[in-house]
Design a protein around this motif. Structure first.
Motif, mmCIF file in Angstrom:
data_model
loop_
_atom_site.group_PDB
_atom_site.id
_atom_site.type_symbol
_atom_site.label_atom_id
_atom_site.label_comp_id
_atom_site.label_asym_id
_atom_site.label_seq_id
_atom_site.Cartn_x
_atom_site.Cartn_y
_atom_site.Cartn_z
ATOM 1 N N ARG A 129 -6.396 4.392 -8.994
ATOM 2 C CA ARG A 129 -5.970 3.064 -8.646
ATOM 3 C C ARG A 129 -6.704 2.273 -7.258
ATOM 4 O O ARG A 129 -6.308 1.139 -6.990
ATOM 5 N N TRP A 130 -7.727 2.904 -6.687
ATOM 6 C CA TRP A 130 -8.169 2.468 -5.691
ATOM 7 C C TRP A 130 -9.514 1.417 -6.300
ATOM 8 O O TRP A 130 -10.121 1.967 -7.101
ATOM 9 N N TYR B 279 -2.967 -6.101 -6.841
ATOM 10 C CA TYR B 279 -3.614 -5.237 -5.475
ATOM 11 C C TYR B 279 -3.625 -5.707 -4.099
ATOM 12 O O TYR B 279 -4.020 -7.027 -4.206
ATOM 13 N N GLY C 104 2.139 1.797 -3.417
ATOM 14 C CA GLY C 104 1.249 2.318 -4.303
ATOM 15 C C GLY C 104 0.826 3.741 -3.921
ATOM 16 O O GLY C 104 0.454 4.698 -5.014
ATOM 17 N N TYR D 175 -5.609 -1.415 -3.396
ATOM 18 C CA TYR D 175 -4.759 -0.281 -4.027
ATOM 19 C C TYR D 175 -3.779 -1.283 -5.312
ATOM 20 O O TYR D 175 -3.006 -1.907 -4.993
ATOM 21 N N LEU E 5 0.748 -1.161 0.122
ATOM 22 C CA LEU E 5 0.036 0.039 0.051
ATOM 23 C C LEU E 5 0.935 1.172 -0.015
ATOM 24 O O LEU E 5 0.269 2.163 -0.783
ATOM 25 N N GLN F 216 0.856 7.364 -6.550
ATOM 26 C CA GLN F 216 -0.127 8.042 -6.712
ATOM 27 C C GLN F 216 -0.253 9.059 -7.795
ATOM 28 O O GLN F 216 -1.274 9.385 -8.582
ATOM 29 N N TYR G 53 -5.279 -5.603 -0.288
ATOM 30 C CA TYR G 53 -6.304 -5.142 0.062
ATOM 31 C C TYR G 53 -6.661 -5.368 1.640
ATOM 32 O O TYR G 53 -5.916 -6.318 2.066
#
Length: 240
Positions: A78-79, A123, A18, A112, A15, A22, A125
């Motif tokens: 990207r969420w 991703y 990521g 993410y 995370l 952003q 999570y």
């Protein structure tokens, strides 16, 4: 405990990476949504309850290996936000008894995407996942009988329910376009003790055997759409 620390560290690193990336995402916004149909494969340690039931002369609490559900998966840059509900009942219908073991789960999590290609997603999570089992045993009269005999016969009926809230930590891989194919694996950290209850969860059974919801796998298909700003601009430019 070491396994839990490793998983938490792994997800936090993913995370963090990521979030650092952003700024790249903001140059090419991505939005999408899918109606999803997840097939969940839970791994539950039910050995203790089965040993107790067998010792008392009752059938085992055997849940369905694959459990079908429905939900939503939304993409914003990207969420990745996912909500799903799964519920499947496994029946064992014999001449003298019927058992029904219902598995259910409700999930809400946010991930993410670590990739820059909105067609593919990798991703980590984190979220919430509530899991539960319902065990029902009902004795039957095996032969044909009269109305009066049926209502004068004492038939045994037992029903117990178990549920637990969990912190849901996992990793997902997906491909999305106008359809979605998604594979997830998750590990569950309990937020409360799982106990067996009766009377629609109103009363707890003291001294009941334990049940552990450990981890799960999910294969999901979905229908919807996803697009980036670049794609939309190219589409409008072609039409002008």
């Amino acid at each position: 405990m070491k396994q839990r620390i490793f998983i938490l560290t792994f997800l936090l690193v993913g995370l963090t990476n990521g979030l650092i990336a952003q700024s790249d995402t903001l140059k090419n916004n991505v939005f999408g949504g899918f109606i999803i149909f997840p097939i969940e494969f839970p791994i539950i340690d039910n050995q203790q309850i089965n040993n107790e039931l067998t010792g008392l002369g009752y059938p085992k609490c055997e849940y369905s290996a694959a459990n079908i559900g429905i939900g939503l998966q939304l993409y914003a840059n990207r969420w990745i936000t996912t909500f799903s509900f799964n519920k499947t009942t496994k029946k064992d219908d014999n001449d003298t008894y019927l058992t029904e073991v219902e598995y259910r789960s409700t999930s809400l999590n946010v991930g993410y995407d670590l990739t820059k290609n909105h067609r593919y997603s990798i991703y980590p999570y984190v979220g919430f996942k509530g899991c539960g089992l319902n065990y029902m045993y009902r004795e039957k009269i095996s032969n044909e009988t009269s109305f009066n005999n049926y209502f004068n016969t004492t038939l045994e009926y037992k029903e117990i329910t178990n549920s637990r809230a969990n912190l849901d930590l996992g990793f997902g891989f997906s491909y999305q376009w106008f359809f979605l194919v998604n594979f997830r694996t998750g590990y569950l950290l309990p937020l409360e003790e799982a106990r067996w209850n009766i009377n629609n969860n109103q009363d707890k059974l003291s001294g009941s055997p334990t049940l552990s919801y450990n981890y799960y796998f999910t294969l999901t298909i979905g229908l919807g759409n996803i697009a980036s700003d670049n794609e939309l601009r190219r589409h409008y430019n072609r039409n002008e």
